[in-house]
Design an enzyme around this catalytic site. Structure first.
Site, mmCIF file in Angstrom:
data_model
loop_
_atom_site.group_PDB
_atom_site.id
_atom_site.type_symbol
_atom_site.label_atom_id
_atom_site.label_comp_id
_atom_site.label_asym_id
_atom_site.label_seq_id
_atom_site.Cartn_x
_atom_site.Cartn_y
_atom_site.Cartn_z
ATOM 1 N N ASN A 51 -8.865 -5.441 -0.915
ATOM 2 C CA ASN A 51 -8.811 -5.184 -2.410
ATOM 3 C C ASN A 51 -8.000 -3.753 -2.364
ATOM 4 O OD1 ASN A 51 -11.421 -4.136 -1.701
ATOM 5 N ND2 ASN A 51 -12.158 -3.816 -3.866
ATOM 6 N N GLY A 79 -17.291 -4.919 2.293
ATOM 7 C CA GLY A 79 -17.060 -6.455 2.168
ATOM 8 C C GLY A 79 -18.087 -6.942 1.269
ATOM 9 N N SER A 80 -18.226 -8.516 1.106
ATOM 10 C CA SER A 80 -19.391 -8.805 0.363
ATOM 11 C C SER A 80 -20.690 -8.906 0.781
ATOM 12 C CB SER A 80 -18.809 -10.624 0.342
ATOM 13 O OG SER A 80 -18.686 -11.204 1.452
ATOM 14 N N GLU A 91 -21.378 -1.693 3.071
ATOM 15 C CA GLU A 91 -20.621 -1.060 1.675
ATOM 16 C C GLU A 91 -20.342 -2.474 1.064
ATOM 17 O OE1 GLU A 91 -19.949 1.902 0.132
ATOM 18 O OE2 GLU A 91 -20.793 3.075 1.956
ATOM 19 N N CYS A 140 -14.608 -3.008 -6.312
ATOM 20 C CA CYS A 140 -15.830 -3.276 -6.162
ATOM 21 C C CYS A 140 -16.706 -2.398 -7.167
ATOM 22 C CB CYS A 140 -16.479 -2.784 -4.756
ATOM 23 S SG CYS A 140 -15.868 -0.988 -4.345
ATOM 24 N N GLU A 186 -20.885 -11.929 -8.779
ATOM 25 C CA GLU A 186 -19.834 -10.770 -8.976
ATOM 26 C C GLU A 186 -18.477 -11.201 -9.464
ATOM 27 O OE1 GLU A 186 -19.010 -8.773 -5.536
ATOM 28 O OE2 GLU A 186 -17.593 -7.095 -6.318
HETATM 29 P P1 NAD Z 1 -15.501 -10.504 2.622
HETATM 30 O O1 NAD Z 1 -16.692 -10.047 2.988
HETATM 31 O O2 NAD Z 1 -15.053 -11.808 2.475
HETATM 32 O O3 NAD Z 1 -14.609 -9.935 3.872
HETATM 33 C C1 NAD Z 1 -14.572 -8.603 4.495
HETATM 34 C C2 NAD Z 1 -14.113 -8.680 6.034
HETATM 35 O O4 NAD Z 1 -15.059 -9.367 6.454
HETATM 36 C C3 NAD Z 1 -12.739 -9.146 6.281
HETATM 37 O O5 NAD Z 1 -12.206 -8.173 7.172
HETATM 38 C C4 NAD Z 1 -13.158 -10.388 6.963
HETATM 39 O O6 NAD Z 1 -12.350 -10.830 8.066
HETATM 40 C C5 NAD Z 1 -14.503 -10.438 7.735
HETATM 41 N N1 NAD Z 1 -15.143 -11.440 7.349
HETATM 42 C C6 NAD Z 1 -15.172 -12.238 6.364
HETATM 43 N N2 NAD Z 1 -16.003 -13.486 6.747
HETATM 44 C C7 NAD Z 1 -16.530 -13.293 7.835
HETATM 45 C C8 NAD Z 1 -17.587 -13.927 8.360
HETATM 46 N N3 NAD Z 1 -18.490 -15.118 8.223
HETATM 47 N N4 NAD Z 1 -18.132 -13.122 9.632
HETATM 48 C C9 NAD Z 1 -17.513 -11.965 10.123
HETATM 49 N N5 NAD Z 1 -16.649 -11.338 9.561
HETATM 50 C C10 NAD Z 1 -16.218 -11.829 8.234
HETATM 51 O O7 NAD Z 1 -14.867 -9.481 1.433
HETATM 52 P P2 NAD Z 1 -13.629 -9.245 0.812
HETATM 53 O O8 NAD Z 1 -13.275 -10.820 0.218
HETATM 54 O O9 NAD Z 1 -12.493 -8.808 1.557
HETATM 55 O O10 NAD Z 1 -13.848 -8.269 -0.213
HETATM 56 C C11 NAD Z 1 -14.344 -8.579 -1.702
HETATM 57 C C12 NAD Z 1 -15.766 -8.177 -1.430
HETATM 58 O O11 NAD Z 1 -16.066 -6.892 -1.096
HETATM 59 C C13 NAD Z 1 -16.519 -8.024 -2.903
HETATM 60 O O12 NAD Z 1 -17.806 -8.395 -2.922
HETATM 61 C C14 NAD Z 1 -16.618 -6.702 -3.279
HETATM 62 O O13 NAD Z 1 -17.441 -6.252 -4.126
HETATM 63 C C15 NAD Z 1 -16.973 -5.845 -1.724
HETATM 64 N N6 NAD Z 1 -16.352 -4.690 -1.917
HETATM 65 C C16 NAD Z 1 -17.060 -3.359 -1.471
HETATM 66 C C17 NAD Z 1 -16.884 -2.431 -1.278
HETATM 67 C C18 NAD Z 1 -17.681 -0.982 -1.291
HETATM 68 O O14 NAD Z 1 -17.170 -0.101 -1.112
HETATM 69 N N7 NAD Z 1 -18.957 -1.361 -1.656
HETATM 70 C C19 NAD Z 1 -15.296 -2.039 -1.472
HETATM 71 C C20 NAD Z 1 -14.500 -3.307 -1.654
HETATM 72 C C21 NAD Z 1 -15.008 -4.421 -1.680
#
Ligand code: NAD
Length: 456
Positions: A114, A187-188, A209, A243, A333
């Site tokens: 994002n 990530g999530s 995070e 996020c 979310e």
């Molecule tokens: P995501 O968790 O789907 O992916 C993040 C990363 O994890 C990617 O690089 C992906 O390749 C990897 N990944 C995905 N599935 C995986 C698995 N099963 N095993 C290992 N690695 C895996 O998140 P996204 O869709 O890229 O981002 C959106 C989410 O991130 C939202 O929930 C948002 O709130 C959160 N987010 C948090 C922050 C923060 O700073 N706290 C910042 C941005 C986004």
């Protein structure tokens, strides 16, 4: 480079060539800044192509943000990295005590799509400032940005210093099987659990995070016009794919219509009457997220917006009124440009409803009543937030950024980034000339009296 062995490759380099001294870290970060500036227009183009971001938004929330983080680190790193002498109690006379900041070693950074430039490089700056070698995994859903990051990093760092791994699930899984000294994941919450499980295998420390539903509570003394303006900005920035975006708004029922009228006004002021023609309004990252968001809409509750164009991944700024907790939009979310408004009659009830949710990443309170401000802020746990504003707390490097509970573990930005990637090694240093006999057996009453005198 063999993907299944990247951690060992960097560990070997770390052991063979030693850690980076502070001057070489400063030099690398300075060079990183120069190379980012050199590729500024390519980065802007990549973010336009991946997410439809405007040049202004890209500069403010991605490039400029990172330049500021580098500047702040360059200014303070020498003092953060100093070995610190600490007090030594009399019982340990005549020794001295020190804290040595040392890098963990080999760090894995995994980042989301994002803010694909900022969220990849912001922890990276901390990891390098602390003297680590890094495996960096940008998001597979922001391919152009991933590619420009690779180009920049390859111009600044050698392959035995930083390895960029582009790719998705399979590549990440291969990385997670290896032993790192620290894993930093953005990530999530769901994937955060996968990361923590993998890290647990090697007892690797983590920073997570994560995300979740960040509430915005409007109290009846609030300046409704300012609240609407700042909520509209924070929510529709990056088309809601932030996020820390306010996920939903709780507002006194009698103020709901006035607030929505002002939201509508500011949405039009920011993006014009036909939002899809605005260069300042980004797109949803892909069809999967577009379809997910479409499912959350309840047509009868749409008070503003509701325009969707799937071919363009366009969802206009949308406000839903009279939303209730059981509506689908309140289950997870949102992470998109849909703002549910939940009217309330009683402030204590509204606070209770927030307390029933998992601890959020962010919380926003709009109120002109300082007593209420203090009361509410002290009652609600959250990662970080604002009073009478949204999102902007992230821009202060003196405020650590991170979640609590299911919204995250650990934090970073500014000095906290340095701390995150640093192990503070404790050292007590003795000489050999003086050797006070008190601690050695055989013990007797006299020694007992002395120890009781010192340790009371
Ligand atoms: P995501 O968790 O789907 O992916 C993040 C990363 O994890 C990617 O690089 C992906 O390749 C990897 N990944 C995905 N599935 C995986 C698995 N099963 N095993 C290992 N690695 C895996 O998140 P996204 O869709 O890229 O981002 C959106 C989410 O991130 C939202 O929930 C948002 O709130 C959160 N987010 C948090 C922050 C923060 O700073 N706290 C910042 C941005 C986004």
């Amino acid at each position: 480079m063999t993907l299944s062995n990247v951690a060992n490759q960097l560990r070997e380099a770390h052991q063979n060539y030693g850690r980076f001294d502070v001057n070489s870290r400063l030099e690398k970060l300075g060079l990183l800044k120069k190379v980012i500036l050199k590729y500024e227009s390519e980065i802007t183009h990549a973010l336009r192509s991946d997410l439809g971001k405007s040049a202004f938004e890209t500069y403010a929330t991605e490039i400029g943000f990172i330049l500021e983080e580098i500047n702040y680190t360059l200014k303070n790193l020498s003092s953060w990295a100093k070995i610190k002498k600490v007090k030594t109690p009399l019982t340990l006379f005549p020794g001295k005590s020190f804290i040595h900041p040392e890098p963990y070693g080999v760090v894995l950074l995994i980042s989301p799509w994002n803010y694909p430039f900022q969220l990849c490089l912001s922890p990276f700056i901390g990891a390098i400032a602390s003297g680590n070698r890094v495996v960096l995994k940008p998001s597979e859903f922001a391919l152009e940005t991933s590619s420009i990051i690779k180009k920049i990093i390859s111009e600044v760092f050698k392959e035995d210093e930083v390895i960029i791994v582009e790719g998705g699930l399979e590549e990440t899984q291969t990385l997670l099987k290896q032993k790192f000294d620290y894993i930093f994941f953005t990530g999530s919450t769901g994937v955060g659990k996968v990361i923590m499980k993998a890290a647990a295998e090697n007892l690797t420390p983590v920073t997570l995070e994560l995300g979740g539903k960040s509430p915005c509570l409007i109290e009846e003394s609030a300046n409704i016009d300012i609240a609407a303006k700042r909520v509209a900005w924070g929510k529709f920035l990056n088309a809601g794919q932030t996020c820390v975006a306010p996920d939903f708004v709780l507002i006194p029922a009698k103020l709901q219509d006035q607030f929505i009228e002002r939201l509508n006004y500011y949405i039009t002021t920011f993006y014009g009457l036909d939002v899809k023609t605005s260069h300042d309004y980004p797109r949803i990252v892909n069809h999967r997220h577009f379809d997910r968001l479409e499912q959350l809409l309840i047509p009868e509750k749409i008070a503003v917006g509701g325009q969707l164009i799937r071919e363009e991944n366009f969802i206009g700024p949308t406000v839903m009124k009279n939303v209730v907790w059981s509506d689908k939009v309140m289950q997870d979310e949102i992470f998109g440009p849909i703002l549910p408004i939940i009217p309330y009659e009683n402030l204590q009830e509204a606070i209770k409803q927030i307390l029933n949710l998992p601890k959020p990443l962010a919380f926003y309170l709009f109120s002109e009543d300082s007593e209420k401000q203090n009361q509410i802020i002290s009652m609600i746990p959250f990662g970080g937030g604002c009073i009478n504003d949204t999102v902007i707390h992230l821009a202060n490097p003196n405020l650590p950024f991170g979640g609590v509970g299911t919204s995250g573990i650990g934090s970073y930005h500014g000095q906290k980034s340095f701390d995150t990637f640093t192990h503070y090694k404790s050292l007590y240093q003795q000489g050999s000339l003086v050797d006070i006999p008190l601690r050695y057996p055989p013990y007797n009453e006299q020694k007992m009296n002395w120890i009781k005198f010192f340790l009371r």
